[in-house]
Design an enzyme around this catalytic site. Structure first.
Site, PDB file in Angstrom:
ATOM      1  N   TYR B  31       0.998  -1.374   0.056  1.00 30.63           N
ATOM      2  CA  TYR B  31      -0.040   0.146  -0.015  1.00 30.63           C
ATOM      3  C   TYR B  31       0.925   1.148   0.100  1.00 30.63           C
ATOM      4  O   TYR B  31       1.715   1.448   0.822  1.00 30.63           O
ATOM      5  CB  TYR B  31      -0.932   0.061   1.203  1.00 30.63           C
ATOM      6  CG  TYR B  31      -2.100  -1.387   1.391  1.00 30.63           C
ATOM      7  CD1 TYR B  31      -3.252  -0.954   0.573  1.00 30.63           C
ATOM      8  CD2 TYR B  31      -1.567  -2.470   1.984  1.00 30.63           C
ATOM      9  CE1 TYR B  31      -4.082  -1.857   0.526  1.00 30.63           C
ATOM     10  CE2 TYR B  31      -2.640  -3.276   1.907  1.00 30.63           C
ATOM     11  CZ  TYR B  31      -3.872  -3.038   1.010  1.00 30.63           C
ATOM     12  OH  TYR B  31      -4.699  -4.036   1.156  1.00 30.63           O
ATOM     13  N   TYR B  83     -16.831  -0.905   3.082  1.00 28.94           N
ATOM     14  CA  TYR B  83     -15.897  -1.723   2.478  1.00 28.94           C
ATOM     15  C   TYR B  83     -14.923  -1.782   3.284  1.00 28.94           C
ATOM     16  O   TYR B  83     -14.283  -0.791   3.683  1.00 28.94           O
ATOM     17  CB  TYR B  83     -15.457  -1.209   1.106  1.00 28.94           C
ATOM     18  CG  TYR B  83     -14.404  -1.885   0.487  1.00 28.94           C
ATOM     19  CD1 TYR B  83     -14.341  -3.054   0.356  1.00 28.94           C
ATOM     20  CD2 TYR B  83     -13.219  -0.993   0.249  1.00 28.94           C
ATOM     21  CE1 TYR B  83     -13.432  -3.787  -0.350  1.00 28.94           C
ATOM     22  CE2 TYR B  83     -12.018  -1.532  -0.496  1.00 28.94           C
ATOM     23  CZ  TYR B  83     -12.128  -3.058  -0.600  1.00 28.94           C
ATOM     24  OH  TYR B  83     -11.209  -3.580  -1.248  1.00 28.94           O
ATOM     25  N   HIS B 121     -12.336  -7.498  -0.380  1.00 35.38           N
ATOM     26  CA  HIS B 121     -11.718  -8.281  -1.250  1.00 35.38           C
ATOM     27  C   HIS B 121     -10.786  -9.173  -0.581  1.00 35.38           C
ATOM     28  O   HIS B 121     -10.213  -8.814   0.390  1.00 35.38           O
ATOM     29  CB  HIS B 121     -10.808  -7.401  -1.935  1.00 35.38           C
ATOM     30  CG  HIS B 121     -11.494  -6.507  -3.107  1.00 35.38           C
ATOM     31  ND1 HIS B 121     -11.924  -5.334  -3.056  1.00 35.38           N
ATOM     32  CD2 HIS B 121     -12.131  -7.087  -4.239  1.00 35.38           C
ATOM     33  CE1 HIS B 121     -12.627  -5.042  -4.348  1.00 35.38           C
ATOM     34  NE2 HIS B 121     -12.757  -6.219  -5.050  1.00 35.38           N
ATOM     35  N   ASN B 126      -5.784 -17.010  -0.642  1.00 41.16           N
ATOM     36  CA  ASN B 126      -5.745 -16.776   0.725  1.00 41.16           C
ATOM     37  C   ASN B 126      -6.980 -17.636   1.369  1.00 41.16           C
ATOM     38  O   ASN B 126      -8.196 -17.126   1.756  1.00 41.16           O
ATOM     39  CB  ASN B 126      -5.828 -15.441   1.056  1.00 41.16           C
ATOM     40  CG  ASN B 126      -5.470 -15.149   2.619  1.00 41.16           C
ATOM     41  OD1 ASN B 126      -5.270 -16.056   3.423  1.00 41.16           O
ATOM     42  ND2 ASN B 126      -5.253 -13.977   2.995  1.00 41.16           N
ATOM     43  N   GLU B 127      -6.739 -18.751   1.353  1.00 36.37           N
ATOM     44  CA  GLU B 127      -7.888 -19.826   1.817  1.00 36.37           C
ATOM     45  C   GLU B 127      -8.315 -19.621   3.237  1.00 36.37           C
ATOM     46  O   GLU B 127      -9.464 -19.548   3.730  1.00 36.37           O
ATOM     47  CB  GLU B 127      -7.574 -21.225   1.621  1.00 36.37           C
ATOM     48  CG  GLU B 127      -7.542 -21.611   0.261  1.00 36.37           C
ATOM     49  CD  GLU B 127      -7.172 -22.941   0.036  1.00 36.37           C
ATOM     50  OE1 GLU B 127      -7.157 -23.983   0.993  1.00 36.37           O
ATOM     51  OE2 GLU B 127      -6.661 -23.543  -1.291  1.00 36.37           O
ATOM     52  N   TYR B 133     -13.592 -15.533   6.861  1.00 33.55           N
ATOM     53  CA  TYR B 133     -14.776 -14.449   6.513  1.00 33.55           C
ATOM     54  C   TYR B 133     -16.018 -15.159   6.386  1.00 33.55           C
ATOM     55  O   TYR B 133     -17.060 -15.090   6.877  1.00 33.55           O
ATOM     56  CB  TYR B 133     -14.614 -13.904   5.445  1.00 33.55           C
ATOM     57  CG  TYR B 133     -13.756 -12.603   5.655  1.00 33.55           C
ATOM     58  CD1 TYR B 133     -14.050 -11.490   6.397  1.00 33.55           C
ATOM     59  CD2 TYR B 133     -12.232 -12.454   5.031  1.00 33.55           C
ATOM     60  CE1 TYR B 133     -13.253 -10.461   6.605  1.00 33.55           C
ATOM     61  CE2 TYR B 133     -11.735 -11.421   5.405  1.00 33.55           C
ATOM     62  CZ  TYR B 133     -12.095 -10.382   6.089  1.00 33.55           C
ATOM     63  OH  TYR B 133     -11.341  -9.168   6.242  1.00 33.55           O
ATOM     64  N   GLN B 134     -15.862 -16.472   5.574  1.00 33.88           N
ATOM     65  CA  GLN B 134     -17.361 -17.337   5.463  1.00 33.88           C
ATOM     66  C   GLN B 134     -17.681 -17.727   6.833  1.00 33.88           C
ATOM     67  O   GLN B 134     -19.118 -17.944   7.140  1.00 33.88           O
ATOM     68  CB  GLN B 134     -16.926 -18.395   4.394  1.00 33.88           C
ATOM     69  CG  GLN B 134     -16.790 -18.121   3.061  1.00 33.88           C
ATOM     70  CD  GLN B 134     -16.175 -19.013   2.171  1.00 33.88           C
ATOM     71  OE1 GLN B 134     -15.531 -19.904   2.733  1.00 33.88           O
ATOM     72  NE2 GLN B 134     -16.403 -18.802   0.894  1.00 33.88           N
ATOM     73  N   LYS B 135     -16.923 -18.188   7.658  1.00 36.36           N
ATOM     74  CA  LYS B 135     -17.413 -18.587   8.966  1.00 36.36           C
ATOM     75  C   LYS B 135     -18.315 -17.495   9.625  1.00 36.36           C
ATOM     76  O   LYS B 135     -18.944 -17.811  10.660  1.00 36.36           O
ATOM     77  CB  LYS B 135     -15.985 -18.964   9.787  1.00 36.36           C
ATOM     78  CG  LYS B 135     -16.402 -20.101  10.659  1.00 36.36           C
ATOM     79  CD  LYS B 135     -15.153 -20.367  11.283  1.00 36.36           C
ATOM     80  CE  LYS B 135     -15.104 -20.413  12.956  1.00 36.36           C
ATOM     81  NZ  LYS B 135     -13.848 -20.676  13.518  1.00 36.36           N
TER      82      LYS B 135
END
Lengths: 848, 165
Positions: B31, B83, B121, B126-127, B133-135
């Site tokens: 960044y 975001y 994003h 990056n599993e 996040y899904q959890k």
């Protein structure tokens, strides 16, 4: 300020009748001065002086007025005119008083006291002068006269406690302790029952002070000590300083050999503050068990149960247990809980143990902590892991195992890169390895994590200065300084008396000076190229290097000169306290300050600046001596030097412009005339300068037992005072033993001057020789003019030749006795082998 | 009020260095300085609304969060959602609820600002993050974005994840 100027008018107006017109006008002018109407006062004085140009009082007052309107030079000349007109001190009391006030303002306290005294002697009835006089005598440590003036003032104004207290202190300073006690007791009697709550604190301090004096007077006399104890018990309800009271009580018991009672008091003190290690030590002594580890162990085990949260009972046993297994057990109990809690300072706590018995302690600690380290999971207990790495890195750094220290510091940094302490540690490791710029960059990265952390800002500045990156250092330090009027913070740091920065900067400038000087010499020794282009380039480089070399040398000395100014200020700052402490009733703190004030010029930082200055002034002196020897200085007729006039002028202009720019960036004071220290280094009397600005103050404060005799030797030798050098050498040998390497080195230095070929006075030489014979009969003095005698051989077989400082002293001295410098160099290299890389680098770079 | 082991605190201009350090170390993406400085840029006229926090484990700064309010594409008043630009926790300090606490902060801010969507994003490879996040109720939205990241040591492809509530 207004208080100081007070007093004159009051007495003047009382005697206004029957005076000449001039005198009446003077009194008007005095009133104007009192009201700070300096301009009007000056105008009036001018009318007097127009008629009577030798009116002493008016001249003096004009000087004083000018001083306060900022015309300090004119002020001085008028004051001197006034003094010239006075025979001895026979002037009017007002005139004398005015002169005294002027002298005090220009900090000439001795003269000020003389004029105040003269004012009284000539019939001044202004008794306030006695108080001012006492202040000045206190500042000058003239205790006899102090007592007289305190007494006179006290007799006039008995209604103030301050005057009684100050009289008592004056008595004590004169060694009249009984009188001091009498004065204090008398006041207590008079004041009994009349003191309100507002005075309670002052009363408590004075009571304790009286007990102090009694205690000091009693020495070891049992009967007197009993009465001190009695007094102590009597004042107990009024004393606020309970620690001081208890400590005194215990001390008396100890002196009376009533140890059991003393031990009870020490236990009480421990109960009040279980974290003061000193009380535990004193308890040991009072229980008579300080030589018995078994009993001590039992004692501390008990104390640990009483005070489980206190550090000393757990730590002190680690200092005396010598049995390996037992120590391991105790050490484990001490260190591991701290590591488990993630205490950052764990290593600092145990660090003193390495100093006393590293061989025993270090392996034990290493074993315990590495075992703990392998039991910690870096994810399960992240803070424990980080702080354990931190501990281990410091441990290995102390043992000079740099690769392991780096390894653990890196591990910690990789694990938690947001912790400032880790950057500081990594930088420290790099510093010891000798990678100064890398160290500075590392610590700067840590600094960037939190810009408002002043500690790491300061550290970063120091690391930059050590790496000779002065400009970066100034840039970083200026973040925290006031930079209103100047380009950077250097002026402010001088104002704030930031001596740490200024000494470091001076040393950095000096190193830069040496570096540029070396480069210059290298370039000058190179062959002159034939190509004209390259010749020009070379001449330009040389010019540049000459400028830089001189600039850095001047700046180094300039910065060093700031340090004595600070210390003079510290000394001066005491002035106000000679009356303030009396009014506030803090005699104990006052005496502490007086004792501190007698030693300011021996404080470590001053001594450091002193030694740096000695190095510089001595080298200036040596160069002056050398260039005087070489009558024909080397011709500066470079073939390229003959340039067209125009071009030369242009170059000079460019150089001047550059200098002005440098001056703006590098100034340390507002309105400074010698920003770059050019005048300082151009001195023709370096030894006198050194004595005047640095050395005399040190000599007046330092005790014989702690004097730096190597410095004294070097100074006296250069002054040509062989007998005094010998004296310093003998004193040094007394302290350090005759086989100390430095003794050998200094002996050879002295002998070199005693040689027949040395130009010094033959009588002085033979005196020094006789002295050498008496103090050091083992030295083969008769060989001093024998060119074949191997003095290095003599040195190595009689003295400790691994003493690096001694070898360097010999090397720097360029003795005619020791022509084989290569042999010396080799010896230095050998001695360097045992040093850490940082020191090796410094010596290789700047000495050899 | 007793403090727990994990605490959140504001980001200040002075400790921006710590903030960027955490992100630098944790994420493969580079960044630019502007990305950090815009949090304090008074001259910035775009009037973006940022949410930023640092997480401390004990006294040590270990987590960083920067998010912003997404303006509506049509220029209307109602925003699209929030975001998450970065949410990072130093590796050794994970699985201690620090990330969750940062996410909780963002969700609280959403409620405060009447937002119903959080976007983020995540790099395609990056599993761990995807799972994380899904959890926590995020779902992959749309197709994989090829070449989304420009300056990165990891995968340049990314998924958009969204949580709606």
């Amino acid at each position: 300020m207004s208080r100081r100027k007070g007093g004159v008018v009051q007495r003047a107006s009382s005697a206004a009748i029957g005076r000449s017109k001039d005198d009446n006008n003077l009194i008007e002018a005095l009133k104007l001065y009192e009201g700070k109407n300096y301009k009007k006062s000056l105008k009036l004085l001018d009318t007097i002086l127009k008629k009577n140009s030798s009116h002493v009082d008016s001249l003096a007052l004009k000087g004083l007025n000018l001083y306060f309107t900022g015309q300090k030079e004119d002020a001085e000349s008028y004051v001197n005119k006034a003094i010239d007109k006075i025979k001895d001190t026979s002037a009017s009391p007002i005139g004398c008083h005015i002169l005294g006030i002027y002298m005090r303002n220009v900090k000439k306290y001795k003269e000020a006291a003389e004029w105040f005294q003269a004012s009284l002697d000539n019939g001044s009835t202004n008794k306030q002068i006695y108080r001012d006089l006492a202040t000045l005598y206190s500042q000058e440590h003239d205790y006899k006269k102090l007592l007289a003036s305190r007494k006179a003032y006290w007799e006039e104004f008995m209604g103030y406690r301050a005057n009684w207290t100050s009289l008592a202190i004056a008595h004590e300073l004169n060694g009249q302790r009984q009188e001091a006690v009498n004065v204090l007791s008398k006041f207590e009697e008079l004041a009994a029952g009349k003191l309100g709550d507002a005075e309670a604190y002052e009363h408590n301090e004075c009571l304790m002070y009286k007990n102090d004096v009694m205690y000091r007077a009693a020495k070891n006399d049992a009967a007197k000590l009993e009465s001190v104890l009695e007094n102590l018990d009597a004042i107990e309800p009024q004393v606020f300083d309970k620690y001081g009271w208890l400590e005194r009580r215990a001390a008396i018991f100890m002196k009376l050999n009533r140890k059991q009672e003393a031990s009870k008091v020490y236990r009480a003190l421990i109960k009040r503050n279980p974290d003061n290690a000193a009380y535990y030590k004193l308890l040991e002594v009072s229980l008579d068990i300080h030589g018995n580890s078994k009993l001590k162990k039992a004692l501390y085990e008990k104390l640990q149960k009483f005070y489980p949260r206190a550090d000393p009972p757990a730590f002190i046993p680690l200092t005396f247990i010598t049995d390996g297994d037992e120590l391991t057990q105790k050490m484990n109990d001490y260190i591991v809980p701290k590591l488990k809690r993630g205490v950052p300072a764990t290593f600092c706590n145990v660090k003193p143990l390495y100093k006393t018995n590293s061989a025993l302690v270090a392996p034990i600690i290493e074993k315990i902590v590495t075992a703990f380290y392998s039991s910690v999971d870096s994810k399960e207990q992240p803070t424990q892991f980080v702080w354990t790495c931190y501990f281990l890195s410091q441990h290995y750094l102390l043992l000079k195992d740099f690769s392991k220290a780096t390894e653990y510091a890196d591990k910690a940094l990789e694990h938690t890169p947001t912790l400032v302490e880790l950057y500081i540690l990594k930088a420290r490791v790099l510093k010891h390895i000798g990678l100064l710029s890398e160290a500075a960059e590392t610590i700067n990265n840590g600094r960037k994590l939190d810009l408002q952390d002043r500690f790491i800002n300061t550290k970063t500045v120091k690391y930059y200065l050590r790496a000779n990156l002065v400009e970066k250092a100034i840039e970083v330090v200026s973040i925290f300084t006031k930079n209103d009027e100047s380009e950077n913070g250097v002026v402010d740091l001088h104002l704030m008396e930031a001596s740490w920065f200024i000494v470091e900067q001076a040393e950095a400038y000096y190193r830069l000076h040496l570096e540029h000087q070396q480069r210059l010499q290298e370039l000058e020794n190179e062959e002159v190229p034939t190509d004209e282009e390259k010749q020009n380039e070379r001449a330009r480089c040389i010019k540049e290097l000459i400028y830089q070399t001189g600039k850095y040398k001047g700046l180094a000395l300039k910065r060093l000169h700031a340090i004595p100014k600070f210390y003079r200020q510290f000394e001066d700052d005491q002035l106000d306290f000679h009356s303030y402490c009396m009014r506030k009733g803090t005699p104990r703190a006052y005496l502490e300050m007086i004792n501190w004030g007698k030693r300011v010029y021996t404080l470590p930082l001053y001594v450091r600046a002193l030694k740096d200055a000695a190095k510089m002034y001595f080298s200036i002196f040596d160069h002056l001596a050398e260039s005087a020897d070489e009558e024909n200085e080397k011709p500066t007729t470079d073939s390229v030097a003959k340039k067209s006039n125009k071009k030369a002028k242009k170059e000079i202009a460019a150089m001047n412009k550059r200098k002005e720019e440098d001056k703006k960036k590098l100034k340390a004071y507002e309105n400074d005339e010698d920003v770059l220290g050019e005048k300082l280094i151009a001195t023709k009397t370096p030894l006198e300068d050194f004595a005047q600005y640095f050395y005399n103050a040190y000599l007046s404060d330092v005790k014989d037992t702690e004097k730096d005799y190597v410095l004294e030797f070097g100074y006296q030798l250069r002054c040509g005072k062989l007998a005094l050098s010998l004296g310093a050498l003998a004193k040094y040998a007394d302290v350090h033993g005759k086989s100390d390497g430095m003794v050998g080195a200094l002996t050879l230095c002295l002998l070199d001057k005693v040689k027949d070929s040395s130009p010094l006075d033959p009588i002085a030489k033979s005196l020094a020789l006789k002295g050498l014979e008496r103090h050091f009969p083992e030295v083969p003095l008769d060989k001093r003019d024998d060119a074949d005698y191997d003095w290095i051989e003599f040195f190595t077989s009689n003295y400790d030749a691994s003493n690096l400082e001694a070898l360097l002293t010999l090397y720097r001295a360029h003795l005619t006795l020791v022509s084989d410098t290569n042999g010396l160099k080799e010896m230095i290299m050998n001695a360097l082998g045992n040093q850490e890389p940082r020191i090796q680098n410094v010596i290789l770079k700047y000495e050899l | 009020m007793p403090r727990g082991l994990v605490n959140l605190d504001n980001v200040y201009q002075n400790n921006l260095g710590t903030f960027s350090k955490i992100i630098e170390v944790v994420l493969p993406v580079f960044y630019p300085e502007k990305f950090y400085n815009e949090l304090f840029d008074a001259k910035d006229k775009s009037k973006q609304v940022f949410f930023s926090k640092m997480a401390y484990y004990g006294e040590i700064a270990v987590g960083a969060l920067k998010a912003k309010l997404l303006p509506s594409k049509s220029g209307g008043v109602a925003a699209l959602g929030v975001y998450i630009e970065v949410l990072a926790v130093l590796d050794p300090y994970r699985e201690k609820g620090i990330g969750s606490q940062l996410l909780q902060y963002i969700e609280d801010e959403c409620k405060e600002h009447f937002q119903h969507n959080i976007y983020v994003h995540v790099a395609a490879n990056n599993e761990d993050s995807l799972k994380w996040y899904q959890k926590r109720g995020f779902e992959i939205e749309g197709e994989i974005l090829k070449g989304y990241y420009k300056e990165t040591d990891g995968s340049t492809d990314a998924y958009v994840l969204k949580k709606h509530f």
